[in-house]
Write a protein that holds these residues in place. Structure first.
Motif, short mmCIF file in Angstrom:
data_model
loop_
_atom_site.label_atom_id
_atom_site.label_comp_id
_atom_site.label_asym_id
_atom_site.label_seq_id
_atom_site.Cartn_x
_atom_site.Cartn_y
_atom_site.Cartn_z
N GLN A 82 0.84 -1.21 0.00
CA GLN A 82 0.00 0.00 0.00
C GLN A 82 0.87 1.25 0.00
N ASP A 85 3.03 1.66 -3.27
CA ASP A 85 2.14 2.00 -4.38
C ASP A 85 1.60 3.42 -4.23
N TYR A 86 1.27 3.82 -3.02
CA TYR A 86 0.69 5.15 -2.83
C TYR A 86 1.66 6.23 -3.31
N PHE A 87 2.94 6.03 -3.07
CA PHE A 87 3.94 7.03 -3.51
C PHE A 87 4.30 6.87 -4.99
N GLY A 88 3.71 5.88 -5.63
CA GLY A 88 4.10 5.62 -7.02
C GLY A 88 5.51 5.07 -7.10
#
Lengths: 425, 416
Positions: A82, A85-88
């Motif tokens: 999570q 992915d959230y930070f790319g």
């Protein structure tokens, strides 16, 4: 219409200085700093001497590496996913026979948040049972797909013939190996091999050197994960090369996979740079002799080439192709003809000059952009070399003569020394 | 922000120049507005076969490859449904060699029967290597004609069959070359450390004298809306069952494209994505899942694919998969989840654009779509997408009658 003269081609171009800045963290882990590129991103590769060479039994090194991101004593695998992915961003793991890697790709501005997570992954992974089971099931399934491919069969059998089936460079995975890896195996492997003394860090991209150096020191610079002083490099059994001609039948195959080659030496060997030139002429690029003869002149294959592989403790040269099943015999004959030509006839000045330009261009482009540059430097460290190797390589390429290449071919490309593996028909 | 300068030459060639002072290399890339959708339906594979023949030398330069190598360069090309792209990367000092070579083969290709025969044999081997001799290799050979009934996307780029490749004549290739390879059908992209105006001058020098041609008008049949679910089961010697679901989606120019793209990331972009967490890690129904869009210019396909885990029935796996897909409608993403996929998308662009080759190819592609500047503006389009748009698009996409389902079943002998 005005006549346009063919443009003048600049030859023998060299890259500018490629040496990265090098610092050491508080615990002596070396850090290589490369600043390059136009985008606000950075890539950090963390190398460990923890490839399959070191593992006590099959799949332990690759599973330990892949399981790093599946949970730590503070975060579950899902939380790690999570967050990255959230930070790319990406935290990828990767392994080869000698080394294991953790690679971080991120927008530079998120490194502050990601490096503490990377620290956990490296220092305190939890190797949870359930996720390990899932991983092994998935690995088994893709392995079952792979072993239906003629290319994979030929590759495995070739390595095994070169190094022996008991040797880490030659071992062939079997389905039962997937049932024989436990969380405790991974903990034990991690305790021995994910340590400061086995580690090097590489960073490349756009960033501020001082703040990155500080951040790396705060996260990876501590002394709580120092190598055990008593740890020693355990050496696997010696190579057992069996020169063999193998045909692994796969009746429904419309193409046969070929591997023809022999063991050589690692990159530190004085003949390695010269062999790189010879390999380039033989099958190292699109215009190479193998491609011109077997694809462009005869149409036996979509692709053929040769590789000169440098492992940390060995190396090999191999001709690799997948050819139409009906062309197999002729293709093998032509491969040996090409080896004969290299031994019996000096390379023309024209072809040699062309190869030199091509190879110098390849060196130049291997430092093009931050990620390529990082990989090139990392590649040197992986093989216990430094940027001096690039200078030696450039000197060899520019200076090598046709007679020297013919000597090398006479020494290393004898038909009688070749191991030949065919999978298909 | 990827800077660029643009000029359209008198003969219709569009030139896009990008400057990056941090690289010692230069890229010359030519994108032709011609792909496999322009193939003759009776003799598919010509666009791709011509790509092979473009390396066979021209009237005035017998060996393209040798000249690239002399200049220390590397080159390659690719063909897809819509475009054919050639590129060469070489030391910046030899940029002009790249321009000289590309200009030369745009007009003076040396097509011969012997060259054609050999490349037909090479492409036949490519077909065997990629599509026959691989587990699941024939997936697109089956899926395309299942999902498309009239539009040219119904055949694969390499050609629908080896017999089609065998039928292509020198005349066919020559006609395709004449029709589609001309300055007005091409976009030249140059990226290097050289000043933009200097590059435009050089492009003018090497390409400006080439004759412009009337471009052919493209008239392709539309795909009729699908009315009922299509299903196909194939039995193959593969180790695991596999499910592929293809939904018809919008074209590249449509405003719905952005929401559709984001839906594929919500479903399967990365290890925190819905399908991966639920179906692979939690329920262990699949050993692998994937979702992506084909991104074609004409209406394309939204693909969801999974490798069924051992011990799970394919019916059950299919039901679980479609339930999770429809979860986008019944349990739509909140701001955090939406932000996540947008952040990923933005970051991924930056990673892609660390090298000049990708920058050059992307600038040319966006120019083909209408304006190279979209490359920089498009992120804003993704940022505009809200939860409501996601739900609305998912409801249009994920109707059973809009889908084609392909099951690979493992034939018994492979299980032993």
């Amino acid at each position: 219409m005005t006549y346009r003269k063919k443009p003048v081609t600049e030859k023998f171009l060299r890259p500018g200085p490629v040496k990265p800045r090098q610092i050491r963290l508080g615990n002596s882990v070396p850090v290589y700093l490369i600043r390059a590129g136009s985008q606000p991103v950075a890539r950090i590769d963390i190398l460990f001497r923890a490839g399959s060479w070191w593992q006590p039994k099959p799949l332990v090194a690759s599973s330990a590496n892949a399981m790093l991101t599946e949970g730590t004593i503070y975060h579950t695998g899902e939380e790690i996913a999570q967050k990255t992915d959230y930070f790319g961003s990406y935290i990828n793991t990767h392994i080869d026979r000698d080394n294991a890697f953790v690679s971080i790709y991120s927008l530079t501005k998120h490194l502050e948040s990601l490096l503490p997570l990377a620290e956990e992954i490296i220092k305190v992974p939890s190797f949870p049972e359930r996720e390990l089971e899932t991983l092994l099931e998935r690995k088994l399934q893709s392995y079952m797909i792979e072993r239906n491919r003629v290319g994979t069969i030929a590759r495995e059998q070739f390595s095994s013939a070169l190094y022996g089936s008991d040797h880490p460079y030659g071992q062939i995975l079997q389905p039962e190996h997937f049932k024989n890896v436990s969380s405790e195996d991974l903990h034990a492997f991690h305790r021995d091999f994910y340590k400061t003394g086995n580690c090097a860090v590489f960073i490349s991209g756009s960033y501020d050197e001082d703040s990155i150096a500080g951040l790396l020191d705060r996260t990876l610079g501590g002394t709580e994960w120092l190598s055990h002083p008593e740890a020693e490099e355990s050496m696997p059994p010696p190579f057992q090369t069996e020169k063999r001609n193998l045909l692994i039948l796969k009746k429904d195959a419309v193409q046969s996979a070929l591997r023809i080659g022999r063991p050589l030496f690692n990159r530190s060997h004085p003949d390695f740079p010269g062999m790189m030139v010879l390999n380039s002429i033989l099958g190292g690029h699109f215009g190479s002799r193998l491609m011109q003869n077997i694809r462009e002149k005869r149409g036996y294959t979509y692709g053929i080439g040769s590789v000169l592989a440098g492992l940390r403790h060995s190396g090999y040269i191999a001709v690799i192709s997948e050819v139409g099943a009906g062309y197999r015999k002729n293709a093998v004959k032509e491969i040996y003809n090409e080896l004969d030509r290299l031994r019996n006839k000096p390379v023309s000045k024209k072809e040699l000059d062309l190869t030199k330009s091509l190879m110098l261009g390849e060196i130049l482009s291997s430092f093009d952009g931050p990620f390529a540059w990082l990989e090139s430097i990392r590649n040197l460290v992986e093989h216990d070399l430094d940027d001096g190797f690039i200078d030696i390589l450039i000197e060899t390429i520019t200076g090598i003569s046709a007679s020297r290449l013919q000597d090398l071919a006479g020494k290393y490309l004898l038909t009688g020394d070749m191991t030949e593996v065919v999978a298909g028909q | 922000m990827i800077n660029f300068k643009k000029k359209v030459l008198d003969n219709g060639l569009t030139v896009i120049v990008h400057r990056d002072i941090s690289t010692p290399m230069a890229v010359v890339s030519i994108m032709y507005d011609a792909g496999s959708r322009d193939d003759n339906p009776e003799k598919t594979g010509a666009a791709h076969l011509l790509e092979h023949l473009m390396f066979g030398g021209s009237v005035s330069i017998p060996s393209y490859d040798r000249e690239v190598q002399k200049a220390g360069g590397e080159n390659n090309a690719f063909t897809n449904n819509d475009i054919t792209n050639y590129y060469v990367s070489l030391p910046a000092a030899n940029l002009e060699t790249g321009l000289w070579l590309e200009a030369d083969r745009m007009m003076g290709l040396d097509l011969s029967q012997r060259g054609l025969d050999i490349q037909k044999s090479v492409v036949t081997e490519e077909y065997r290597q990629r599509y026959i001799n691989q587990p699941y290799g024939d997936l697109w050979m089956i899926l395309r004609p299942l999902a498309y009934k009239t539009h040219p996307y119904r055949w694969p780029v390499i050609g629908s069959d080896i017999s089609h490749i065998a039928k292509i004549t020198l005349d066919d290739i020559s006609r395709f070359y004449t029709n589609y390879y001309s300055p007005s059908s091409a976009i030249l992209a140059v990226a290097s450390k050289l000043e933009e105006d200097r590059c435009i001058e050089l492009a003018e020098k090497w390409f400006g004298h080439l004759k412009g041609k009337m471009s052919v008008t493209r008239s392709l049949p539309d795909e009729h809306p699908q009315k009922e679910l299509r299903e196909k089961v194939v039995y193959r010697d593969v180790p695991s069952d596999q499910i592929t679901v293809a939904y018809h989606m919008c074209g590249r120019d449509d405003p719905e494209y952005y929401a559709t793209d984001l839906i594929s990331d919500l479903l399967a972009g990365g290890r925190s994505s819905r399908l991966y967490r639920r179906l692979v890690m939690e329920k262990k129904i699949f050993s692998n899942v994937n979702a992506y869009i084909t991104g074609d210019r004409d209406p394309g396909l939204f693909i969801v694919q999974g490798m069924v885990a051992d011990g799970t029935g394919t019916e059950q796996a299919y039901n679980e998969m479609t339930a999770e897909i429809n979860g986008i409608i019944t349990g739509p993403p909140g701001t955090t989840e939406l932000d996540k996929v947008r952040n990923k998308l933005e970051a991924a662009r930056h990673y892609t654009h660390t090298g000049i080759l990708n920058k050059a190819i992307d600038l040319a592609y966006y120019e083909l779509l209408g304006n190279a500047g979209y490359l920089n503006d498009e992120i804003a389009m993704y940022k505009k997408v809200q939860t409501d748009d996601i739900v609305q698009q998912a409801s249009i996409l994920f109707r059973p009658e809009n889908s084609s389902v392909l099951f690979y079943r493992s034939s018994d002998r492979s299980k032993t």
